[in-house]
Design a protein around this motif. Structure first.
Motif, PDB file in Angstrom:
ATOM      1  N   ILE A  51       0.859  -1.186   0.000  1.00 14.96           N
ATOM      2  CA  ILE A  51       0.000   0.000   0.000  1.00 14.96           C
ATOM      3  C   ILE A  51       0.896   1.237   0.000  1.00 14.96           C
ATOM      4  N   PRO A  52       0.433   2.364  -0.567  1.00 17.58           N
ATOM      5  CA  PRO A  52       1.240   3.580  -0.574  1.00 17.58           C
ATOM      6  C   PRO A  52       1.019   4.393   0.699  1.00 17.58           C
ATOM      7  N   PRO A  53       2.009   5.120   1.172  1.00 18.06           N
ATOM      8  CA  PRO A  53       1.808   5.989   2.333  1.00 18.06           C
ATOM      9  C   PRO A  53       1.046   7.254   1.953  1.00 18.06           C
ATOM     10  N   ASP A  54       0.390   7.856   2.921  1.00 21.88           N
ATOM     11  CA  ASP A  54      -0.230   9.160   2.703  1.00 21.88           C
ATOM     12  C   ASP A  54       0.826  10.258   2.700  1.00 21.88           C
ATOM     13  N   SER A  55       1.819  10.084   3.538  1.00 25.55           N
ATOM     14  CA  SER A  55       2.941  11.024   3.587  1.00 25.55           C
ATOM     15  C   SER A  55       4.105  10.353   4.299  1.00 25.55           C
ATOM     16  N   GLY A  56       5.251  10.994   4.240  1.00 31.41           N
ATOM     17  CA  GLY A  56       6.461  10.425   4.823  1.00 31.41           C
ATOM     18  C   GLY A  56       7.325   9.770   3.768  1.00 31.41           C
ATOM     19  N   ARG A  57       8.497   9.313   4.192  1.00 31.41           N
ATOM     20  CA  ARG A  57       9.454   8.723   3.246  1.00 31.41           C
ATOM     21  C   ARG A  57       9.982   7.393   3.768  1.00 31.41           C
ATOM     22  N   ILE A  58      10.264   6.497   2.817  1.00 31.70           N
ATOM     23  CA  ILE A  58      10.921   5.221   3.088  1.00 31.70           C
ATOM     24  C   ILE A  58      12.205   5.231   2.278  1.00 31.70           C
ATOM     25  N   LEU A  59      13.328   5.256   2.951  1.00 34.18           N
ATOM     26  CA  LEU A  59      14.618   5.378   2.288  1.00 34.18           C
ATOM     27  C   LEU A  59      15.399   4.076   2.399  1.00 34.18           C
ATOM     28  N   LEU A  60      15.780   3.520   1.256  1.00 33.03           N
ATOM     29  CA  LEU A  60      16.632   2.340   1.215  1.00 33.03           C
ATOM     30  C   LEU A  60      17.965   2.759   0.634  1.00 33.03           C
ATOM     31  N   GLU A  61      18.997   2.678   1.458  1.00 30.81           N
ATOM     32  CA  GLU A  61      20.333   3.137   1.065  1.00 30.81           C
ATOM     33  C   GLU A  61      20.284   4.555   0.491  1.00 30.81           C
ATOM     34  N   GLY A  62      19.482   5.396   1.145  1.00 34.59           N
ATOM     35  CA  GLY A  62      19.393   6.797   0.765  1.00 34.59           C
ATOM     36  C   GLY A  62      18.449   7.115  -0.369  1.00 34.59           C
ATOM     37  N   GLN A  63      17.891   6.083  -1.015  1.00 34.94           N
ATOM     38  CA  GLN A  63      16.979   6.291  -2.133  1.00 34.94           C
ATOM     39  C   GLN A  63      15.531   6.176  -1.654  1.00 34.94           C
ATOM     40  N   ASP A  64      14.703   7.156  -2.037  1.00 30.44           N
ATOM     41  CA  ASP A  64      13.304   7.163  -1.617  1.00 30.44           C
ATOM     42  C   ASP A  64      12.517   6.144  -2.436  1.00 30.44           C
ATOM     43  N   ILE A  65      11.982   5.130  -1.755  1.00 31.04           N
ATOM     44  CA  ILE A  65      11.196   4.099  -2.440  1.00 31.04           C
ATOM     45  C   ILE A  65       9.710   4.197  -2.076  1.00 31.04           C
ATOM     46  N   SER A  66       9.324   5.274  -1.423  1.00 34.58           N
ATOM     47  CA  SER A  66       7.946   5.444  -0.970  1.00 34.58           C
ATOM     48  C   SER A  66       6.973   5.349  -2.139  1.00 34.58           C
ATOM     49  N   GLY A  67       5.970   4.502  -2.021  1.00 36.72           N
ATOM     50  CA  GLY A  67       4.919   4.416  -3.018  1.00 36.72           C
ATOM     51  C   GLY A  67       5.277   3.668  -4.285  1.00 36.72           C
ATOM     52  N   LEU A  68       6.492   3.131  -4.388  1.00 35.84           N
ATOM     53  CA  LEU A  68       6.844   2.344  -5.570  1.00 35.84           C
ATOM     54  C   LEU A  68       6.058   1.035  -5.570  1.00 35.84           C
ATOM     55  N   PRO A  69       5.803   0.451  -6.748  1.00 35.92           N
ATOM     56  CA  PRO A  69       5.122  -0.846  -6.795  1.00 35.92           C
ATOM     57  C   PRO A  69       5.928  -1.904  -6.050  1.00 35.92           C
ATOM     58  N   SER A  70       5.233  -2.878  -5.481  1.00 34.03           N
ATOM     59  CA  SER A  70       5.905  -3.908  -4.685  1.00 34.03           C
ATOM     60  C   SER A  70       6.960  -4.659  -5.488  1.00 34.03           C
ATOM     61  N   ARG A  71       6.700  -4.903  -6.775  1.00 33.34           N
ATOM     62  CA  ARG A  71       7.688  -5.607  -7.594  1.00 33.34           C
ATOM     63  C   ARG A  71       8.987  -4.809  -7.704  1.00 33.34           C
ATOM     64  N   GLU A  72       8.866  -3.489  -7.822  1.00 35.05           N
ATOM     65  CA  GLU A  72      10.050  -2.646  -7.911  1.00 35.05           C
ATOM     66  C   GLU A  72      10.785  -2.599  -6.579  1.00 35.05           C
ATOM     67  N   ILE A  73      10.042  -2.602  -5.490  1.00 35.23           N
ATOM     68  CA  ILE A  73      10.676  -2.601  -4.173  1.00 35.23           C
ATOM     69  C   ILE A  73      11.429  -3.904  -3.943  1.00 35.23           C
ATOM     70  N   VAL A  74      10.865  -5.021  -4.390  1.00 35.32           N
ATOM     71  CA  VAL A  74      11.594  -6.295  -4.342  1.00 35.32           C
ATOM     72  C   VAL A  74      12.877  -6.197  -5.151  1.00 35.32           C
ATOM     73  N   ARG A  75      12.787  -5.619  -6.327  1.00 33.76           N
ATOM     74  CA  ARG A  75      13.970  -5.476  -7.192  1.00 33.76           C
ATOM     75  C   ARG A  75      15.036  -4.599  -6.542  1.00 33.76           C
ATOM     76  N   ARG A  76      14.590  -3.596  -5.778  1.00 30.01           N
ATOM     77  CA  ARG A  76      15.530  -2.702  -5.102  1.00 30.01           C
ATOM     78  C   ARG A  76      16.232  -3.372  -3.924  1.00 30.01           C
ATOM     79  N   GLY A  77      15.619  -4.464  -3.391  1.00 30.50           N
ATOM     80  CA  GLY A  77      16.329  -5.187  -2.337  1.00 30.50           C
ATOM     81  C   GLY A  77      15.583  -5.432  -1.043  1.00 30.50           C
ATOM     82  N   ILE A  78      14.243  -5.395  -1.066  1.00 31.41           N
ATOM     83  CA  ILE A  78      13.466  -5.711   0.138  1.00 31.41           C
ATOM     84  C   ILE A  78      12.644  -6.974  -0.114  1.00 31.41           C
TER      85      ILE A  78
END
Length: 250
Positions: A51-78
């Motif tokens: 689900i996407p956040p209403d506000s705020g940030r999720i940073l993985l190794e300094g890169q903001d991944i907030s609201g990205l599709p789950s498949r892309e977040i998996v690709r980024r390393g979660i």
């Protein structure tokens, strides 16, 4: 490694997470605890892109991944393993892992060919050996015991070599022996290095035994953060979640 800044999410008039901030350093093992309805699963859903956040940030190794599709977040390393295992119930353990490895690589069209790509087999067996599933390679996933299904779900989360592994109640529904084996497996994966582990867990004996750091959520907010001793003796945490010292598993 993974940093959460002022994360907020509401569903209608219900605030699920309210201004949650947290930091999970590289190679750390952190528990997220709290009473039912505290916002723990929503927190994982936000991090993993369910689900996407209403506000705020999720940073993985300094890169903001907030609201990205789950498949892309998996690709980024979660990677994420779920409280209720999400498996390919009609496939064998090996087929499930090889299929999960191929799909993000754009090779899902080959799934109907029972995964002929030779390069997927080595990785599948590497993960099976890590989790003690190599002898179950040919077993249909739906026929596995509850404990082995949880291990396979974890294997599916590990197959793409994530940097961060989210574990949602890894020992839920297990008997004492399976619980101990599972937590030993989780701890061994983390001790091997190169993996940041964040787990939601209700078993306080496990949380206090293995966690480097603990976040306590209550009503969608961070109530407290600290090591096992600090959390065990925090008056606000005792009142909101742990109960009196005599009532805890400590």
């Amino acid at each position: 490694m993974l940093k959460i800044e002022h994360l907020k999410k509401s569903f209608g008039g219900v605030v699920a997470t309210s201004d949650v901030s947290a930091h999970f350093p590289q190679d750390s093992l952190t528990a997220v605890i709290g009473p039912n309805g505290a916002g723990k699963t929503t927190f994982f859903n936000l991090i993993s892109g369910a689900i996407p956040p209403d506000s705020g940030r999720i940073l993985l190794e300094g890169q903001d991944i907030s609201g990205l599709p789950s498949r892309e977040i998996v690709r980024r390393g979660i990677g994420r393993a779920f409280q209720v295992s999400k498996l390919f119930k009609t496939l064998t353990v090996e087929e499930s892992l090889r299929g999960a490895l191929m799909s993000p690589l754009g090779k899902s069209a080959q799934l109907t060919g029972r995964f002929p790509l030779a390069e997927t087999r080595d990785r599948a067996y590497e993960v099976m050996e890590q989790l003690g599933l190599e002898k179950k390679a040919g077993v249909i996933s739906g026929n596995l015991s509850h404990g082995d299904q949880k291990l396979l779900d974890m294997a599916l989360a590990l197959i793409l070599k994530p940097k961060v592994l989210l574990l949602d109640e890894p020992v839920a529904g297990m008997g004492p022996e399976e619980r101990e084996q599972m937590i030993e497996t989780v701890y061994a994966l983390w001790k091997k290095g190169g993996l940041t582990v964040v787990l939601i867990e209700h078993d306080m004996e496990i949380v206090f035994r293995i966690s480097q750091n603990i976040y306590v959520l209550s009503y969608g907010k961070v109530l407290a953060e600290g090591n096992a001793e600090q959390i065990r003796n925090n008056p606000a945490v005792i009142e909101a979640y742990l109960g009196t010292p005599q009532e805890t598993h400590a």
